[in-house]
Design an enzyme around this catalytic site. Structure first.
Site, mmCIF file in Angstrom:
data_model
loop_
_atom_site.group_PDB
_atom_site.id
_atom_site.type_symbol
_atom_site.label_atom_id
_atom_site.label_comp_id
_atom_site.label_asym_id
_atom_site.label_seq_id
_atom_site.Cartn_x
_atom_site.Cartn_y
_atom_site.Cartn_z
ATOM 1 N N GLY A 1 0.826 -1.203 0.000
ATOM 2 C CA GLY A 1 0.000 0.000 0.000
ATOM 3 C C GLY A 1 0.861 1.255 0.000
ATOM 4 N N ALA B 1 -4.998 7.340 -10.508
ATOM 5 C CA ALA B 1 -4.666 8.536 -11.279
ATOM 6 C C ALA B 1 -5.919 9.229 -11.800
ATOM 7 C CB ALA B 1 -3.751 8.151 -12.438
ATOM 8 N N HIS C 1 -20.648 -6.166 -34.201
ATOM 9 C CA HIS C 1 -20.255 -7.577 -34.199
ATOM 10 C C HIS C 1 -19.135 -7.785 -35.192
ATOM 11 C CE1 HIS C 1 -20.548 -11.926 -34.021
ATOM 12 N NE2 HIS C 1 -20.502 -11.918 -35.347
HETATM 13 P P1 FAD Z 1 1.645 11.786 -7.505
HETATM 14 O O1 FAD Z 1 1.538 11.124 -8.827
HETATM 15 O O2 FAD Z 1 2.377 11.071 -6.441
HETATM 16 O O3 FAD Z 1 2.289 13.209 -7.783
HETATM 17 C C1 FAD Z 1 2.598 14.100 -6.763
HETATM 18 C C2 FAD Z 1 3.719 14.993 -7.232
HETATM 19 O O4 FAD Z 1 3.874 16.043 -6.296
HETATM 20 C C3 FAD Z 1 5.069 14.298 -7.310
HETATM 21 O O5 FAD Z 1 5.731 14.644 -8.504
HETATM 22 C C4 FAD Z 1 5.818 14.826 -6.105
HETATM 23 O O6 FAD Z 1 7.229 14.859 -6.291
HETATM 24 C C5 FAD Z 1 5.249 16.222 -6.024
HETATM 25 N N1 FAD Z 1 5.339 16.859 -4.707
HETATM 26 C C6 FAD Z 1 4.976 16.355 -3.497
HETATM 27 N N2 FAD Z 1 5.143 17.259 -2.523
HETATM 28 C C7 FAD Z 1 5.638 18.362 -3.118
HETATM 29 C C8 FAD Z 1 6.029 19.628 -2.639
HETATM 30 N N3 FAD Z 1 5.906 19.963 -1.359
HETATM 31 N N4 FAD Z 1 6.513 20.530 -3.517
HETATM 32 C C9 FAD Z 1 6.615 20.227 -4.831
HETATM 33 N N5 FAD Z 1 6.252 19.037 -5.342
HETATM 34 C C10 FAD Z 1 5.767 18.120 -4.498
HETATM 35 N N6 FAD Z 1 -3.207 4.431 -10.862
HETATM 36 C C11 FAD Z 1 -4.077 4.227 -11.863
HETATM 37 O O7 FAD Z 1 -5.127 4.883 -11.899
HETATM 38 N N7 FAD Z 1 -3.839 3.309 -12.843
HETATM 39 C C12 FAD Z 1 -2.711 2.559 -12.849
HETATM 40 O O8 FAD Z 1 -2.520 1.738 -13.747
HETATM 41 C C13 FAD Z 1 -1.772 2.755 -11.807
HETATM 42 N N8 FAD Z 1 -0.626 2.042 -11.774
HETATM 43 C C14 FAD Z 1 0.280 2.275 -10.782
HETATM 44 C C15 FAD Z 1 1.448 1.519 -10.771
HETATM 45 C C16 FAD Z 1 2.380 1.719 -9.772
HETATM 46 C C17 FAD Z 1 3.643 0.889 -9.764
HETATM 47 C C18 FAD Z 1 2.150 2.712 -8.779
HETATM 48 C C19 FAD Z 1 3.173 2.969 -7.705
HETATM 49 C C20 FAD Z 1 0.996 3.458 -8.780
HETATM 50 C C21 FAD Z 1 0.045 3.240 -9.782
HETATM 51 N N9 FAD Z 1 -1.151 3.948 -9.813
HETATM 52 C C22 FAD Z 1 -2.060 3.720 -10.814
HETATM 53 C C23 FAD Z 1 -1.484 4.953 -8.802
HETATM 54 C C24 FAD Z 1 -1.185 6.355 -9.358
HETATM 55 O O9 FAD Z 1 0.174 6.427 -9.750
HETATM 56 C C25 FAD Z 1 -1.483 7.403 -8.291
HETATM 57 O O10 FAD Z 1 -2.825 7.264 -7.870
HETATM 58 C C26 FAD Z 1 -1.299 8.802 -8.887
HETATM 59 O O11 FAD Z 1 0.014 8.996 -9.353
HETATM 60 C C27 FAD Z 1 -1.641 9.867 -7.827
HETATM 61 O O12 FAD Z 1 -1.543 11.117 -8.416
HETATM 62 P P2 FAD Z 1 -1.182 12.432 -7.567
HETATM 63 O O13 FAD Z 1 -1.035 13.516 -8.569
HETATM 64 O O14 FAD Z 1 -2.148 12.568 -6.480
HETATM 65 O O15 FAD Z 1 0.214 12.117 -6.893
HETATM 66 P P1 NAD Z 2 -2.944 -2.323 -2.260
HETATM 67 O O1 NAD Z 2 -3.640 -1.667 -1.138
HETATM 68 O O2 NAD Z 2 -3.635 -2.492 -3.565
HETATM 69 O O3 NAD Z 2 -2.466 -3.772 -1.819
HETATM 70 C C1 NAD Z 2 -1.657 -4.013 -0.715
HETATM 71 C C2 NAD Z 2 -1.825 -5.458 -0.303
HETATM 72 O O4 NAD Z 2 -0.841 -5.758 0.658
HETATM 73 C C3 NAD Z 2 -3.187 -5.755 0.329
HETATM 74 O O5 NAD Z 2 -3.736 -6.892 -0.249
HETATM 75 C C4 NAD Z 2 -2.842 -5.939 1.801
HETATM 76 O O6 NAD Z 2 -3.711 -6.829 2.448
HETATM 77 C C5 NAD Z 2 -1.435 -6.494 1.706
HETATM 78 N N1 NAD Z 2 -0.636 -6.294 2.908
HETATM 79 C C6 NAD Z 2 -0.589 -5.192 3.700
HETATM 80 N N2 NAD Z 2 0.306 -5.376 4.699
HETATM 81 C C7 NAD Z 2 0.840 -6.601 4.515
HETATM 82 C C8 NAD Z 2 1.817 -7.357 5.215
HETATM 83 N N3 NAD Z 2 2.434 -6.888 6.290
HETATM 84 N N4 NAD Z 2 2.127 -8.596 4.748
HETATM 85 C C9 NAD Z 2 1.512 -9.095 3.646
HETATM 86 N N5 NAD Z 2 0.567 -8.420 2.958
HETATM 87 C C10 NAD Z 2 0.243 -7.189 3.378
HETATM 88 O O7 NAD Z 2 -1.587 -1.493 -2.439
HETATM 89 P P2 NAD Z 2 -0.473 -1.558 -3.559
HETATM 90 O O8 NAD Z 2 -0.606 -2.784 -4.387
HETATM 91 O O9 NAD Z 2 0.797 -1.275 -2.856
HETATM 92 O O10 NAD Z 2 -0.864 -0.327 -4.449
HETATM 93 C C11 NAD Z 2 -0.854 1.001 -3.906
HETATM 94 C C12 NAD Z 2 -1.848 1.867 -4.600
HETATM 95 O O11 NAD Z 2 -1.498 2.064 -5.959
HETATM 96 C C13 NAD Z 2 -3.228 1.262 -4.564
HETATM 97 O O12 NAD Z 2 -4.079 2.165 -3.918
HETATM 98 C C14 NAD Z 2 -3.625 1.095 -5.985
HETATM 99 O O13 NAD Z 2 -4.934 1.556 -6.219
HETATM 100 C C15 NAD Z 2 -2.634 1.940 -6.769
HETATM 101 N N6 NAD Z 2 -2.316 1.207 -7.998
HETATM 102 C C16 NAD Z 2 -3.276 1.094 -8.943
HETATM 103 C C17 NAD Z 2 -3.025 0.353 -10.074
HETATM 104 C C18 NAD Z 2 -4.095 0.223 -11.101
HETATM 105 O O14 NAD Z 2 -5.032 1.001 -11.063
HETATM 106 N N7 NAD Z 2 -3.994 -0.721 -12.022
HETATM 107 C C19 NAD Z 2 -1.813 -0.294 -10.240
HETATM 108 C C20 NAD Z 2 -0.876 -0.178 -9.242
HETATM 109 C C21 NAD Z 2 -1.132 0.583 -8.122
#
Ligand code: FAD
Ligand code: NAD
Length: 475
Positions: free
Chosen positions: A278, A327, A451
């Site tokens: 998470g 996002a 289709h």
């Molecule tokens: P962020 O993307 O974290 O952006 C925040 C920005 O603010 C950063 O650039 C940070 O450096 C900057 N910042 C922070 N504090 C300051 C400050 N004080 N001054 C200046 N800059 C600052 N979501 C999806 O919907 N679909 C997906 O497929 C998906 N895949 C993911 C895969 C991975 C591996 C991960 C880690 C996340 C994924 N997510 C996905 C989640 C998604 O990336 C986040 O929900 C999204 O990026 C959040 O957007 P945000 O703009 O709130 O924050």
């Molecule tokens: P997540 O909350 O999706 O999953 C974390 C998992 O880790 C849960 O199943 C939880 O039960 C487990 N967990 C927590 N503590 C644990 C422990 N001590 N030992 C074993 N298991 C444990 O979080 P994530 O996969 O890290 O993703 C982070 C966020 O990024 C999510 O909110 C997700 O929505 C976002 N994200 C979205 C996408 C997408 O939209 N396709 C892709 C990647 C990430």
């Protein structure tokens, strides 16, 4: 350059940069501050999503899926390719180019919209002032009429398995492996664990996933989670549920992870360990004393349903506030806030935020699960259509999974749509649109679907809810 702006956005991720662009479209003067730093020291807009999340993960998911299909599916099409060679450096280079193109695109969008990009740290001061510290240390104080906080989130660390950046890594580290680990451990069977576990499994790693909860994907519809677990296990992910990690130690280039489950204490030895348990809101040095902005007990910036903080003129959006960390959720909030600031109608419909897991088969849903509807006590009906009965899915060699529609009995309103199957993430958009307009299952039934397409499965699932499906048995 003026230090006065109508709107200052702190954070240039998928929540912050759309807010800045929409505010500029609304004829407001806007600055967007972002401090993101890449591992090579370069700076880029786009936040987690573009630099280390959605985009790089999807690039690797696509490449690794092609490898898997070449190895396991091409034969069925009558194509033989011999041994499939995997070039990780080439794959990573492609990923990096996609990321670069995407992040540079934001600067081009800012330029054309008239947003002032400021790379460095932003800190909210009382009185709608923002202290901006550029990467070279130079400071300026900006005066704004409105400030939008969009500072995002960061990976949670597990005390018993702290990140070391090489053997025990977060999702960003796992996107940057320069070689396929022979044995990969993943803590957390959430979205990241499953997506990145799939990438490295398809590329040849032995993958063990340790999940603390006894249930798999509890947020998804029960039938979907069950089907998904079967497919992840078929891919070769060794998913162990109810596994509580008690410690991890690195020695001799290996990581020994200790966990307990129903069978007692277990060790598992891997070459790399990804901790994906998470993410938590990121607000380090974001708020000076006396701004009036409060954080809740989990560290999220406190906001109302319109993303207003307790301080007049200060708003917060995206991962740093309550709600799913997605996002597209952040983007909708950012855009809605920019419209609200300009006095335009703005509303985020939190009931219809789609979720997608980019596995194979893909998983996507919107609205309530069957279990949630059942628990609410409302009478409901369910229609399902298996992709095995779809001509297009058969032609694509992608017959796994199904499409499911849950609708109310009283007024036929669609309450939830759940898809596991090919292109589920694309197909869910139709269900989101339908639910945004409070469509009934009959509305979907009466909508003509081309289709042969995969979207016919959604049409047939809606028909099946009234036992009127044509292309499958009405059970
Ligand atoms: P962020 O993307 O974290 O952006 C925040 C920005 O603010 C950063 O650039 C940070 O450096 C900057 N910042 C922070 N504090 C300051 C400050 N004080 N001054 C200046 N800059 C600052 N979501 C999806 O919907 N679909 C997906 O497929 C998906 N895949 C993911 C895969 C991975 C591996 C991960 C880690 C996340 C994924 N997510 C996905 C989640 C998604 O990336 C986040 O929900 C999204 O990026 C959040 O957007 P945000 O703009 O709130 O924050
Ligand atoms: P997540 O909350 O999706 O999953 C974390 C998992 O880790 C849960 O199943 C939880 O039960 C487990 N967990 C927590 N503590 C644990 C422990 N001590 N030992 C074993 N298991 C444990 O979080 P994530 O996969 O890290 O993703 C982070 C966020 O990024 C999510 O909110 C997700 O929505 C976002 N994200 C979205 C996408 C997408 O939209 N396709 C892709 C990647 C990430």
């Amino acid at each position: 350059m003026s230090d006065q702006f109508d709107v200052v956005v702190i954070g240039g991720g998928p929540a912050g940069y759309p807010a800045a662009i929409r505010a500029a479209q609304n004829k407001l003067s806007v600055a967007c501050i972002d401090e993101w730093q890449n591992r090579d020291g370069s700076h880029a807009f786009g936040g987690t999503c573009l630099n280390a999340g959605c985009i790089p993960s999807k690039a690797l998911l696509e490449s690794s899926e092609l490898v898997h299909r070449a190895q396991h599916e091409f034969k069925a099409h009558g194509i033989s390719v011999g041994t499939v060679e995997v070039d990780i450096a080439g794959m990573q280079k492609r990923k990096a180019a996609i990321v670069r193109q995407s992040t540079q695109g934001i600067l081009a969008l800012f330029k054309s919209a008239g947003v002032t990009p400021l790379q460095g740290h932003g800190r909210l001061l009382p009185g709608l002032k923002v202290e901006f510290t550029a990467h070279d240390g130079a400071k300026r104080t900006l005066q704004a009429k409105h400030v939008i906080l969009a500072s995002g989130s960061q990976p949670m660390e597990l005390k018993s398995a702290p990140f070391d950046g090489r053997h025990v890594v977060d999702s960003w580290g796992a996107l940057d492996f320069d070689a396929v680990p022979k044995r990969l451990g993943v803590i957390g069977a959430g979205v990241i664990g499953l997506e990145l576990g799939s990438v490295w499994r398809r590329l040849g790693a032995e993958v063990v996933v340790l999940e603390a909860l006894p249930d798999f994907l509890p947020m998804a519809d029960g039938q979907v989670s069950k089907e998904a677990l079967r497919h992840f296990r078929k891919l070769g992910l060794d998913i162990r549920l109810g596994a509580k990690v008690t410690g991890a130690s690195v020695a001799g280039g290996e990581v020994t992870v200790a966990y307990t489950d129903a069978k007692g204490e277990q060790p598992v030895v891997v070459d790399r360990l990804v901790v994906a348990i998470g993410r938590r809101p990121y607000t380090r040095d974001l708020l000076a004393e006396g701004t009036g902005v409060a954080l809740d007990e989990r560290g999220f910036v406190q906001v109302d349903e319109h993303c207003r903080t307790g301080a007049k003129g200060v708003w917060a959006v995206g991962d740093c506030v309550r709600g799913p960390m997605l996002a597209h959720k952040g983007k909708e909030e950012g855009v809605a806030v920019a419209d609200a600031i300009a006095g335009l109608y703005a509303e985020v419909n939190y009931k219809v935020i789609p979720s997608v897991i980019y596995s194979a088969p893909e998983i996507a849903w919107v609205g309530l699960t069957e279990e949630q509807v059942k628990a609410s006590g409302r009478a409901y009906k369910v229609g399902s259509f298996p992709f095995a009965a779809s001509g297009r899915a058969r032609a694509m060699e992608a017959t796994a999974g199904f499409c499911k529609v849950v609708a109310a009995v009283d007024n036929d309103e669609i309450l939830g749509v759940h898809i596991i199957g090919p292109m589920a993430g694309e197909m869910i958009a139709e269900a989101v649109l339908a639910m945004e307009y409070s469509a009934s299952s009959e509305d979907l039934q009466r909508t003509i679907h081309a289709h042969p397409t995969l979207s016919e499965a959604l049409h047939e699932a809606a028909l099946a809810a009234d036992k009127r499906a044509i292309d499958c048995l009405n059970k």
